[in-house]
Design a protein around this motif. Structure first.
Motif, PDB file in Angstrom:
ATOM      1  N   GLY A   1      21.977  11.018  11.541  1.00 45.55           N
ATOM      2  CA  GLY A   1      22.063  12.271  10.799  1.00 45.55           C
ATOM      3  C   GLY A   1      20.756  12.843  10.309  1.00 45.55           C
ATOM      4  N   LEU A   2      19.631  12.457  10.914  1.00 45.35           N
ATOM      5  CA  LEU A   2      18.335  12.940  10.434  1.00 45.35           C
ATOM      6  C   LEU A   2      17.610  13.786  11.485  1.00 45.35           C
ATOM      7  CD1 LEU A   2      17.067   9.750   8.574  1.00 45.35           C
ATOM      8  CD2 LEU A   2      17.976  11.845   7.562  1.00 45.35           C
ATOM      9  N   LYS A   3      18.333  14.344  12.409  1.00 47.58           N
ATOM     10  CA  LYS A   3      17.750  15.177  13.454  1.00 47.58           C
ATOM     11  C   LYS A   3      16.930  16.309  12.853  1.00 47.58           C
ATOM     12  CE  LYS A   3      19.198  17.796  17.578  1.00 47.58           C
ATOM     13  NZ  LYS A   3      20.372  18.143  18.420  1.00 47.58           N
ATOM     14  N   GLY A   4      15.680  16.442  13.323  1.00 49.11           N
ATOM     15  CA  GLY A   4      14.803  17.518  12.856  1.00 49.11           C
ATOM     16  C   GLY A   4      14.140  17.255  11.515  1.00 49.11           C
ATOM     17  N   THR A   5      14.282  16.050  10.980  1.00 42.36           N
ATOM     18  CA  THR A   5      13.739  15.734   9.658  1.00 42.36           C
ATOM     19  C   THR A   5      12.235  15.480   9.722  1.00 42.36           C
ATOM     20  OG1 THR A   5      15.825  14.767   8.940  1.00 42.36           O
ATOM     21  CG2 THR A   5      13.854  14.125   7.716  1.00 42.36           C
ATOM     22  N   ILE A   6      11.508  16.033   8.753  1.00 46.27           N
ATOM     23  CA  ILE A   6      10.074  15.794   8.582  1.00 46.27           C
ATOM     24  C   ILE A   6       9.873  15.248   7.172  1.00 46.27           C
ATOM     25  CG2 ILE A   6       7.760  16.805   8.550  1.00 46.27           C
ATOM     26  CD1 ILE A   6       8.858  19.039  10.366  1.00 46.27           C
ATOM     27  N   LEU A   7       9.248  14.063   7.073  1.00 44.05           N
ATOM     28  CA  LEU A   7       9.123  13.422   5.767  1.00 44.05           C
ATOM     29  C   LEU A   7       7.735  12.850   5.548  1.00 44.05           C
ATOM     30  CD1 LEU A   7      12.427  11.346   5.399  1.00 44.05           C
ATOM     31  CD2 LEU A   7      11.836  13.466   4.212  1.00 44.05           C
ATOM     32  N   ASN A   8       7.221  13.033   4.335  1.00 45.66           N
ATOM     33  CA  ASN A   8       6.092  12.236   3.854  1.00 45.66           C
ATOM     34  C   ASN A   8       6.582  10.827   3.545  1.00 45.66           C
ATOM     35  OD1 ASN A   8       4.340  14.456   3.810  1.00 45.66           O
ATOM     36  ND2 ASN A   8       4.731  14.891   1.647  1.00 45.66           N
ATOM     37  N   ILE A   9       5.836   9.830   4.008  1.00 46.78           N
ATOM     38  CA  ILE A   9       6.113   8.447   3.620  1.00 46.78           C
ATOM     39  C   ILE A   9       4.802   7.882   3.079  1.00 46.78           C
ATOM     40  CG2 ILE A   9       6.786   6.151   4.379  1.00 46.78           C
ATOM     41  CD1 ILE A   9       9.088   8.184   4.312  1.00 46.78           C
ATOM     42  N   GLY A  10       4.754   7.724   1.781  1.00 42.83           N
ATOM     43  CA  GLY A  10       3.518   7.281   1.147  1.00 42.83           C
ATOM     44  C   GLY A  10       3.729   7.049  -0.325  1.00 42.83           C
ATOM     45  N   SER A  11       2.644   7.162  -1.058  1.00 43.69           N
ATOM     46  CA  SER A  11       2.673   6.981  -2.506  1.00 43.69           C
ATOM     47  C   SER A  11       2.199   8.262  -3.179  1.00 43.69           C
ATOM     48  CB  SER A  11       1.766   5.815  -2.913  1.00 43.69           C
ATOM     49  OG  SER A  11       1.592   5.780  -4.321  1.00 43.69           O
ATOM     50  N   ASP A  12       2.716   8.508  -4.372  1.00 41.09           N
ATOM     51  CA  ASP A  12       2.258   9.659  -5.151  1.00 41.09           C
ATOM     52  C   ASP A  12       1.248   9.259  -6.220  1.00 41.09           C
ATOM     53  OD1 ASP A  12       3.970   8.276  -6.797  1.00 41.09           O
ATOM     54  OD2 ASP A  12       5.363   9.945  -7.119  1.00 41.09           O
ATOM     55  N   LYS A  13       0.794   8.007  -6.157  1.00 39.23           N
ATOM     56  CA  LYS A  13      -0.146   7.503  -7.158  1.00 39.23           C
ATOM     57  C   LYS A  13      -1.565   7.513  -6.595  1.00 39.23           C
ATOM     58  CE  LYS A  13       3.257   4.608  -9.533  1.00 39.23           C
ATOM     59  NZ  LYS A  13       4.416   5.283  -8.895  1.00 39.23           N
ATOM     60  N   GLU A  14      -2.374   8.447  -7.075  1.00 40.80           N
ATOM     61  CA  GLU A  14      -3.761   8.566  -6.604  1.00 40.80           C
ATOM     62  C   GLU A  14      -4.618   7.427  -7.144  1.00 40.80           C
ATOM     63  OE1 GLU A  14      -5.710  12.669  -6.355  1.00 40.80           O
ATOM     64  OE2 GLU A  14      -4.100  12.975  -7.811  1.00 40.80           O
ATOM     65  N   MET A  15      -5.583   7.033  -6.327  1.00 37.73           N
ATOM     66  CA  MET A  15      -6.549   6.014  -6.742  1.00 37.73           C
ATOM     67  C   MET A  15      -7.921   6.419  -6.233  1.00 37.73           C
ATOM     68  SD  MET A  15      -6.411   1.913  -6.008  1.00 37.73           S
ATOM     69  CE  MET A  15      -7.123   0.761  -7.195  1.00 37.73           C
ATOM     70  N   LYS A  16      -8.916   6.422  -7.116  1.00 33.67           N
ATOM     71  CA  LYS A  16     -10.271   6.721  -6.678  1.00 33.67           C
ATOM     72  C   LYS A  16     -10.799   5.582  -5.811  1.00 33.67           C
ATOM     73  CE  LYS A  16     -11.696   9.725 -10.506  1.00 33.67           C
ATOM     74  NZ  LYS A  16     -12.705   9.937 -11.584  1.00 33.67           N
ATOM     75  N   ILE A  17     -11.578   5.929  -4.820  1.00 31.30           N
ATOM     76  CA  ILE A  17     -12.130   4.922  -3.916  1.00 31.30           C
ATOM     77  C   ILE A  17     -13.050   3.959  -4.660  1.00 31.30           C
ATOM     78  CG2 ILE A  17     -13.555   4.551  -1.873  1.00 31.30           C
ATOM     79  CD1 ILE A  17     -10.733   5.624  -1.301  1.00 31.30           C
ATOM     80  N   ILE A  18     -13.780   4.443  -5.634  1.00 26.83           N
ATOM     81  CA  ILE A  18     -14.635   3.559  -6.426  1.00 26.83           C
ATOM     82  C   ILE A  18     -13.776   2.575  -7.230  1.00 26.83           C
ATOM     83  CG2 ILE A  18     -14.770   5.187  -8.372  1.00 26.83           C
ATOM     84  CD1 ILE A  18     -17.580   2.842  -7.201  1.00 26.83           C
ATOM     85  N   GLU A  19     -12.619   3.025  -7.703  1.00 21.99           N
ATOM     86  CA  GLU A  19     -11.704   2.135  -8.422  1.00 21.99           C
ATOM     87  C   GLU A  19     -11.135   1.081  -7.471  1.00 21.99           C
ATOM     88  OE1 GLU A  19      -7.467   2.320 -10.896  1.00 21.99           O
ATOM     89  OE2 GLU A  19      -8.395   4.170 -10.158  1.00 21.99           O
ATOM     90  N   LEU A  20     -10.798   1.492  -6.253  1.00 25.47           N
ATOM     91  CA  LEU A  20     -10.319   0.541  -5.255  1.00 25.47           C
ATOM     92  C   LEU A  20     -11.378  -0.527  -4.984  1.00 25.47           C
ATOM     93  CD1 LEU A  20      -8.315  -0.343  -2.982  1.00 25.47           C
ATOM     94  CD2 LEU A  20      -9.582   1.224  -1.473  1.00 25.47           C
ATOM     95  N   ALA A  21     -12.616  -0.105  -4.797  1.00 24.03           N
ATOM     96  CA  ALA A  21     -13.701  -1.056  -4.519  1.00 24.03           C
ATOM     97  C   ALA A  21     -13.854  -2.055  -5.650  1.00 24.03           C
ATOM     98  CB  ALA A  21     -15.006  -0.302  -4.296  1.00 24.03           C
ATOM     99  N   ASN A  22     -13.843  -1.582  -6.884  1.00 30.57           N
ATOM    100  CA  ASN A  22     -14.006  -2.481  -8.027  1.00 30.57           C
ATOM    101  C   ASN A  22     -12.812  -3.423  -8.184  1.00 30.57           C
ATOM    102  OD1 ASN A  22     -16.599  -1.767  -9.047  1.00 30.57           O
ATOM    103  ND2 ASN A  22     -15.738   0.131  -9.872  1.00 30.57           N
ATOM    104  N   THR A  23     -11.618  -2.940  -7.864  1.00 27.58           N
ATOM    105  CA  THR A  23     -10.425  -3.787  -7.926  1.00 27.58           C
ATOM    106  C   THR A  23     -10.526  -4.920  -6.920  1.00 27.58           C
ATOM    107  OG1 THR A  23      -9.043  -1.944  -8.670  1.00 27.58           O
ATOM    108  CG2 THR A  23      -7.912  -3.832  -7.705  1.00 27.58           C
ATOM    109  N   ILE A  24     -10.943  -4.606  -5.706  1.00 29.97           N
ATOM    110  CA  ILE A  24     -11.076  -5.628  -4.661  1.00 29.97           C
ATOM    111  C   ILE A  24     -12.187  -6.606  -5.013  1.00 29.97           C
ATOM    112  CG2 ILE A  24     -11.778  -5.979  -2.247  1.00 29.97           C
ATOM    113  CD1 ILE A  24     -10.138  -3.452  -1.577  1.00 29.97           C
ATOM    114  N   LEU A  25     -13.289  -6.122  -5.569  1.00 29.74           N
ATOM    115  CA  LEU A  25     -14.360  -7.021  -6.002  1.00 29.74           C
ATOM    116  C   LEU A  25     -13.848  -8.002  -7.051  1.00 29.74           C
ATOM    117  CD1 LEU A  25     -17.404  -4.565  -6.268  1.00 29.74           C
ATOM    118  CD2 LEU A  25     -17.192  -6.519  -4.713  1.00 29.74           C
ATOM    119  N   SER A  26     -13.062  -7.502  -7.987  1.00 26.49           N
ATOM    120  CA  SER A  26     -12.527  -8.361  -9.045  1.00 26.49           C
ATOM    121  C   SER A  26     -11.536  -9.375  -8.487  1.00 26.49           C
ATOM    122  CB  SER A  26     -11.849  -7.493 -10.108  1.00 26.49           C
ATOM    123  OG  SER A  26     -11.227  -8.290 -11.092  1.00 26.49           O
TER     124      SER A  26
END
Length: 304
Positions: free
Chosen positions: A223-248
């Motif tokens: 029942g999803l013929k013709g459906t277009i959907l975003n699949i992701g997250s709505d929570k933004e993260m700065k790349i610098i924050e990501l880098a520091n999180t991974i370092l930690s």
């Protein structure tokens, strides 16, 4: 059920095929693949979809083929554009002749420099049509136009997914293929500089791969013929924050090194997933800390 999974040896495909029940055929030229293990019972054909011919009939044609890493597609613009044009056409023809359900992974890149964050499916996009990223952005947009043309002209059952920055184990980290999370983890574990393009204030919204698999399987439903959907997250993260999180999280002593910004790099990205929540009864379950922990442990295993 018979599945044709195009690009099925890549990061997304390698996770998806493990959750599908039925007869699976993978078509992949392995040009961007590093962590694929052929499993018993899966029919694997090493070939570009642009050159693939078959008389087989399938119930589902799942098109995951692409060069999604910016450095990689900038280095291979012609191959990138052809995969998302001729390749999509060939996949659609196979689906049409099979009267199959056609599922396509487009990209959040089709929105370009989005002026609405989080970005809904109704947003038309702001893309440089002949810029350095256009080989990917515009060919993905063309693929969507062609797919919807097959719906309108032939009545083909098509579904288009726009994934946002999916990550997890098996996400390639090396050279021009490396994506931001896997590259940062690799650099942190190896004690190398964490390389950030620009000042690191650009944002992305990351989705763990198991959440992507769940959403994708739901999109393959009825029942999803013709459906277009975003699949992701709505929570933004700065790349610098990501880098520091991974370092930690890795307890790394790596330093952050800033590189010149990428041309036409979108400054912000996050998905409006209200439509997916309503239609699929789906939303992400794995938060960024949990997903990073699993991904880091996987990379520790393969890099040691």
């Amino acid at each position: 059920m018979k599945y044709l999974v195009i690009g099925g040896a890549g990061f997304l495909g390698s996770h998806l095929i493990n959750s599908l029940d039925g007869e699976i055929t993978i078509v992949d030229d392995l040009s961007t693949v590093k962590y694929f293990e052929k499993k018993p019972g899966i029919n694997f054909i090493r070939q570009k979809i642009e050159n693939f011919e078959t008389n087989e009939k399938y119930d589902y044609v799942i098109d995951l083929a692409a060069r999604p890493s910016p450095e990689d597609y900038i280095n291979h613009p012609v191959e990138t554009a052809l995969s998302n044009s001729i390749g999509t056409y060939k996949a659609l023809e196979i689906a049409r002749k099979s009267d199959a359900i056609f599922f396509y992974t487009s990209s959040s890149e089709i929105y370009g420099h989005a002026e609405i964050i989080p970005t809904p499916e109704t947003y038309w996009g702001k893309v440089n049509p002949n810029g350095i990223r256009s080989c990917y952005d515009e060919s993905k947009r063309f693929s969507e136009a062609l797919i919807m043309s097959y719906l309108r002209q032939y009545g083909l059952d098509v579904r288009i997914q726009r994934p946002f920055n999916v990550y997890g184990p098996k996400l390639r980290e090396d050279g021009s293929y490396g994506r931001v999370i896997s590259r940062f983890i690799y650099q942190a574990l190896k004690g190398e500089d964490i390389t950030i393009f620009g000042d690191g204030n650009q944002t992305r919204a990351f989705l763990y791969v198991s959440d992507w698999v769940e959403a994708t399987k739901k999109m393959l439903g009825k029942g999803l013929k013709g459906t277009i959907l975003n699949i992701g997250s709505d929570k933004e993260m700065k790349i610098i924050e990501l880098a520091n999180t991974i370092l930690s999280m890795t307890k790394s002593e790596s330093k952050i090194k800033f590189l010149p910004p990428r041309e036409d790099d979108p400054p912000r990205r996050a998905a409006d997933i209200s439509k997916a929540k309503k239609i699929l009864n789906w939303e992400p379950k794995v938060n960024i800390e949990e997903g990073l922990k699993i991904t880091i442990e996987w990379f520790k295993g393969v890099l040691n």
